[in-house]
Write an enzyme that holds these catalytic residues in place. Structure first.
Site, mmCIF file in Angstrom:
data_model
loop_
_atom_site.group_PDB
_atom_site.id
_atom_site.type_symbol
_atom_site.label_atom_id
_atom_site.label_comp_id
_atom_site.label_asym_id
_atom_site.label_seq_id
_atom_site.Cartn_x
_atom_site.Cartn_y
_atom_site.Cartn_z
ATOM 1 N N GLU A 270 0.964 -1.309 -0.280
ATOM 2 C CA GLU A 270 0.405 0.078 0.407
ATOM 3 C C GLU A 270 0.867 1.106 -0.050
ATOM 4 O O GLU A 270 2.277 1.221 0.288
ATOM 5 C CB GLU A 270 -0.907 0.173 0.779
ATOM 6 C CG GLU A 270 -0.527 -0.204 2.411
ATOM 7 C CD GLU A 270 -1.123 0.101 3.578
ATOM 8 O OE1 GLU A 270 -0.684 0.516 4.950
ATOM 9 O OE2 GLU A 270 -2.062 -0.822 3.327
ATOM 10 N N ASN B 277 7.784 -0.389 13.020
ATOM 11 C CA ASN B 277 6.156 -0.302 13.246
ATOM 12 C C ASN B 277 6.007 -0.807 14.429
ATOM 13 O O ASN B 277 4.412 -1.368 13.763
ATOM 14 C CB ASN B 277 6.387 -1.012 11.937
ATOM 15 C CG ASN B 277 6.745 0.036 10.478
ATOM 16 O OD1 ASN B 277 6.453 0.727 10.336
ATOM 17 N ND2 ASN B 277 7.775 -0.612 9.816
ATOM 18 N N GLU C 200 -7.717 1.323 11.641
ATOM 19 C CA GLU C 200 -6.259 2.623 12.056
ATOM 20 C C GLU C 200 -5.929 3.421 11.202
ATOM 21 O O GLU C 200 -6.759 3.635 9.839
ATOM 22 C CB GLU C 200 -5.610 1.501 12.025
ATOM 23 C CG GLU C 200 -5.279 0.895 13.033
ATOM 24 C CD GLU C 200 -4.190 -0.262 13.704
ATOM 25 O OE1 GLU C 200 -3.026 -0.211 12.979
ATOM 26 O OE2 GLU C 200 -4.028 -0.641 14.247
ATOM 27 N N GLU D 46 -5.789 0.208 7.919
ATOM 28 C CA GLU D 46 -6.479 -1.138 7.987
ATOM 29 C C GLU D 46 -7.508 -1.441 9.280
ATOM 30 O O GLU D 46 -7.784 -0.531 9.850
ATOM 31 C CB GLU D 46 -5.756 -2.588 8.163
ATOM 32 C CG GLU D 46 -4.558 -2.568 9.648
ATOM 33 C CD GLU D 46 -3.244 -3.202 9.908
ATOM 34 O OE1 GLU D 46 -3.025 -3.587 8.496
ATOM 35 O OE2 GLU D 46 -2.499 -2.913 10.612
ATOM 36 N N ASN E 250 -8.234 -4.034 12.185
ATOM 37 C CA ASN E 250 -7.915 -4.831 13.061
ATOM 38 C C ASN E 250 -9.435 -6.341 13.829
ATOM 39 O O ASN E 250 -9.853 -5.113 14.490
ATOM 40 C CB ASN E 250 -6.832 -4.976 14.016
ATOM 41 C CG ASN E 250 -5.574 -4.359 13.313
ATOM 42 O OD1 ASN E 250 -5.209 -5.367 12.424
ATOM 43 N ND2 ASN E 250 -5.297 -3.506 14.022
ATOM 44 N N ARG F 59 -10.009 -7.740 15.983
ATOM 45 C CA ARG F 59 -9.514 -8.207 17.016
ATOM 46 C C ARG F 59 -9.396 -7.231 18.587
ATOM 47 O O ARG F 59 -9.794 -6.002 18.013
ATOM 48 C CB ARG F 59 -8.221 -9.041 17.525
ATOM 49 C CG ARG F 59 -7.549 -8.200 16.230
ATOM 50 C CD ARG F 59 -6.139 -8.683 16.170
ATOM 51 N NE ARG F 59 -5.266 -8.482 15.405
ATOM 52 C CZ ARG F 59 -4.584 -7.768 16.180
ATOM 53 N NH1 ARG F 59 -4.715 -6.695 16.738
ATOM 54 N NH2 ARG F 59 -3.216 -6.863 14.753
ATOM 55 N N PHE G 93 16.446 1.022 19.366
ATOM 56 C CA PHE G 93 15.590 1.217 20.092
ATOM 57 C C PHE G 93 14.985 -0.293 20.817
ATOM 58 O O PHE G 93 13.350 -0.153 21.224
ATOM 59 C CB PHE G 93 14.549 1.631 19.241
ATOM 60 C CG PHE G 93 15.129 3.065 18.412
ATOM 61 C CD1 PHE G 93 15.386 4.348 19.478
ATOM 62 C CD2 PHE G 93 15.057 2.863 17.517
ATOM 63 C CE1 PHE G 93 15.923 5.397 19.094
ATOM 64 C CE2 PHE G 93 15.524 4.643 17.075
ATOM 65 C CZ PHE G 93 16.115 5.861 17.882
#
Length: 663
Positions: free
Chosen positions: A196, A231, A271, A284, A286, A288, A344
């Site tokens: 995407e 991410n 989201e 997208e 989700n 759940r 990180f």
């Protein structure tokens, strides 16, 4: 490479086996619930939880409140896990690798039949969005309109940042396809990908939705999830500082429209990416509950797990949109077993030798699936817990998070509390000036820990000196011993040398009871406390200001490691004489790291690209290490010839293990 979006993001949460498959993400139950469990509402007698960790624990807790028996599935290495102990029944579904246990659909289905479970709750990850397992009722295919780079390559069957890469050119697309497909297969049992358009420098804001089987749907406000690394979300909050009421309503209404359009029922999350002008773009859905669902529960008063179970049984929603409040502010920090000083956060493994959650503090919630003595392995996600704080205002919630992080005791594994604490006090975060690029922009050279101000440095030096003296005094006392002591009379004045960050400081210390006055460079620092040296926590007062430190290490050689303001600092405290004599000790020569490649984390070797005698260029891939379902490319630090290779595909390696030597 197919450019089609999988329908997994829109499927209903129903499993065409026995009754229903609930889809969600969870942890341990806290404050801010207004839910009343109605004993007249008959749902299920027994639910099987097809997951592990904090999500499984959360589901079991809610089921117990609703009078529902639970069945835990587990791999052989998870046989003593907390969720297994909490459940009424437990079934082993295979060995440690996820493909043979938590992704083993046949074994889990057999467990359902064996136990007579009437419902299955798959949690998040693993099989939670697998189309075969969920027997999804409809399929939606979206072909994104891609207008060149950058693009996002994503695993179609899962989330949590697994199998996700950003590509800016053809070469990165080829590499991203390789790693993303391998991670997707390992994490979700499905290596299909979608592509995407990638929006540069956005905010990541999501809308929680709740929909029943009767056509009713609600949006439960938003969650700000822009603080991410690789991410994957690190810190979330609800509501967002960025959205105004009109934008919030527009996003909520579109999220509800999507849920209704696909006849979705249960809790789900839509989201969005939001640009600086508050234009929002669908990312997208989700199907759940998300890891960060507790912050929505805190500000709305709804127990989302309870709502999911009611909906799955066929009950209508009890609330209307006008009943959904924004009551206060909630922050969630994801506490991981990983080293924040490496990209990180590269995974860490080990046993939790000491573990103490800050549940003594008000308005603090900890959702976890571990306990003291639990093992953090290379096989599963490195999350230790979700730490949630609530306040009437954002400032109050952030202050409570600082306190909670300072009071969180974790020993045995490296953890990311230093990074979490720095994020929540950073001026950009406090002001709400954030995006998904926050971490690389704030720490362009990587995270280095807390940078001490001059005043904080004095506080730390004074605390180390006072702790050293307190320990010396305790070692001179023999309780219950009637013999005449040969120890000289207790001193009241000490001259000490304290080393910190290659700096050497001469300190003068005087004591009156539990109070210490430390003179540093002509300035006096007052330090007082109970000085319980057996406690993991060290609550003290420095110049009238309360601080919570942790003493991580204290040796007879004067080495002291203190966790101060979230970061661990290594100090060395010596008497004046010992400091003079230590100057004559030989120094250890540091290793030449340019000629060797060591594993930066524990994991398994996926591939080795070189052999002895090969010539490699600087930056060339030498091998690939997988840890906790994330693959990392190890590269050469210089142009050289390969001298020896000490690993092969399939090997398990520990942090610091030698992989390859260069000439």
């Amino acid at each position: 490479m197919a450019a089609y979006r999988s329908a997994a993001g829109f499927q209903r949460v129903l499993l065409a086996f026995k009754h229903v498959c609930l889809k969600q993400r969870c942890g341990v139950i806290i404050c801010r619930y207004s839910t009343v469990y109605d004993p007249n509402e008959k749902t299920f007698d027994k639910i099987l939880i097809a997951n592990r960790g904090e999500i499984a624990c959360r589901v079991i807790k809610t089921c117990k409140k609703m009078g529902i028996k639970t069945v835990a599935v587990h791999s052989d290495v998870d046989s003593s896990a907390v969720h297994v102990k909490m459940a009424d029944e437990a079934v082993c579904v295979g060995p440690a690798p996820t493909s043979k246990s938590y992704l083993n659909m046949d074994a889990i289905m057999n467990a359902v039949k064996q136990t007579g479970a009437q419902a299955v709750h798959p949690g998040y990850g693993f099989l939670s969005e697998n189309k075969e397992f969920a027997k999804r009722l409809q399929t939606l295919n979206l072909c994104p309109s891609l207008k060149g780079y950058p693009v996002m390559i994503k695993a179609s069957a899962g989330g949590g940042g697994k199998g996700m890469r950003i590509s800016w050119n053809d070469e990165e697309t080829r590499e991203g396809f390789r790693f993303s497909s391998q991670e997707a297969a390992s994490s979700f049992g499905d290596d299909r990908l979608l592509i995407e358009k990638f929006i540069d420098n956005p905010r990541h804001i999501e809308i929680q939705v709740l929909a029943d089987k009767h056509g009713n749907a609600l949006w439960l406000n938003e969650r700000e999830c822009s603080i991410q690394r690789r991410n994957q979300k690190v810190v979330e909050e609800a509501p967002s500082t960025f959205l105004d009421p009109d934008t919030r309503r527009a996003m909520g209404e579109q999220a509800v429209s999507l849920a209704k359009a696909v006849k979705y029922s249960s809790a789900g999350t839509v989201e969005f990416l939001v640009d600086s002008q508050k234009n929002f773009y669908f990312l997208e859905m989700n199907t759940r509950l998300q890891v960060e669902h507790p912050i929505t529960e805190c500000i709305t008063g709804l127990d989302l797990v309870h709502q999911m179970i009611r909906i799955a049984k066929g009950y209508k929603l009890q609330q209307k949109q006008s009943d959904i409040p924004i009551n206060g502010w909630a922050i969630e920090s994801r506490v991981y077993a990983e080293d924040p000083y490496k990209s990180f956060g590269l995974p860490s493994i080990g046993r939790l030798s000491q573990y103490q959650e800050p549940l003594n503090l008000p308005n603090v919630r900890v959702d976890s699936g571990i306990q003291e003595g639990s093992d953090i392995s290379i096989y599963y996600d490195p999350m230790i817990s979700k730490l949630v704080t609530y306040g009437k205002t954002r400032e109050e919630a952030l202050k409570k998070m600082e306190e909670a992080l300072d009071n969180y005791v974790i020993r045995g594994v490296t953890h990311n509390i230093p990074l979490l604490r720095e994020i929540i006090v950073h001026p950009r975060f406090v002001s709400g000036d954030i995006s998904t690029k926050f971490l690389p922009e704030v720490y362009p050279d990587g995270f280095k820990g807390h940078m001490l101000t001059a005043g904080e440095r004095r506080e730390l030096l004074a605390t180390a000196a006072a702790l050293y003296v307190a320990a010396q005094l305790r070692s001179q006392k023999f309780l219950g011993d009637l013999r005449v002591s040969i120890v000289p009379a207790e001193s009241r004045q000490w001259e000490l040398c304290v080393e910190l960050d290659k700096g050497v400081h001469m300190l003068g210390v005087s004591r009156a009871g539990n109070n210490y006055t430390v003179e540093i460079d002509g300035e006096k620092v007052e330090v007082s406390g109970e000085w319980n040296l057996a406690s993991a926590l060290l609550p003290i007062t420095i110049n009238g200001k309360h601080r919570n430190l942790q003493c991580l290490l204290r040796t007879a050689a004067g080495e002291i490691t203190l966790q101060y303001l979230g970061t661990s600092f290594k100090l060395r405290v010596l008497s004046k004489l010992a400091a003079y004599l230590s100057k004559h000790m030989p120094e250890k020569i540091p290793e030449d790291t340019s000629s060797i490649l060591r594993s930066p984390m524990p994991g398994s070797v996926v591939a080795v690209s070189v052999k002895p005698g090969d010539n490699v260029a600087e930056g060339q891939e030498i091998c690939v290490i997988e840890a906790m379902k994330m693959q990392n490319s190890m590269t050469a630090a210089k142009t050289a010839k390969v001298k020896s290779v000490h690993c092969k595909a399939g090997d398990t390696v520990g942090e610091g293990d030698l992989l390859v030597e260069l000439e």
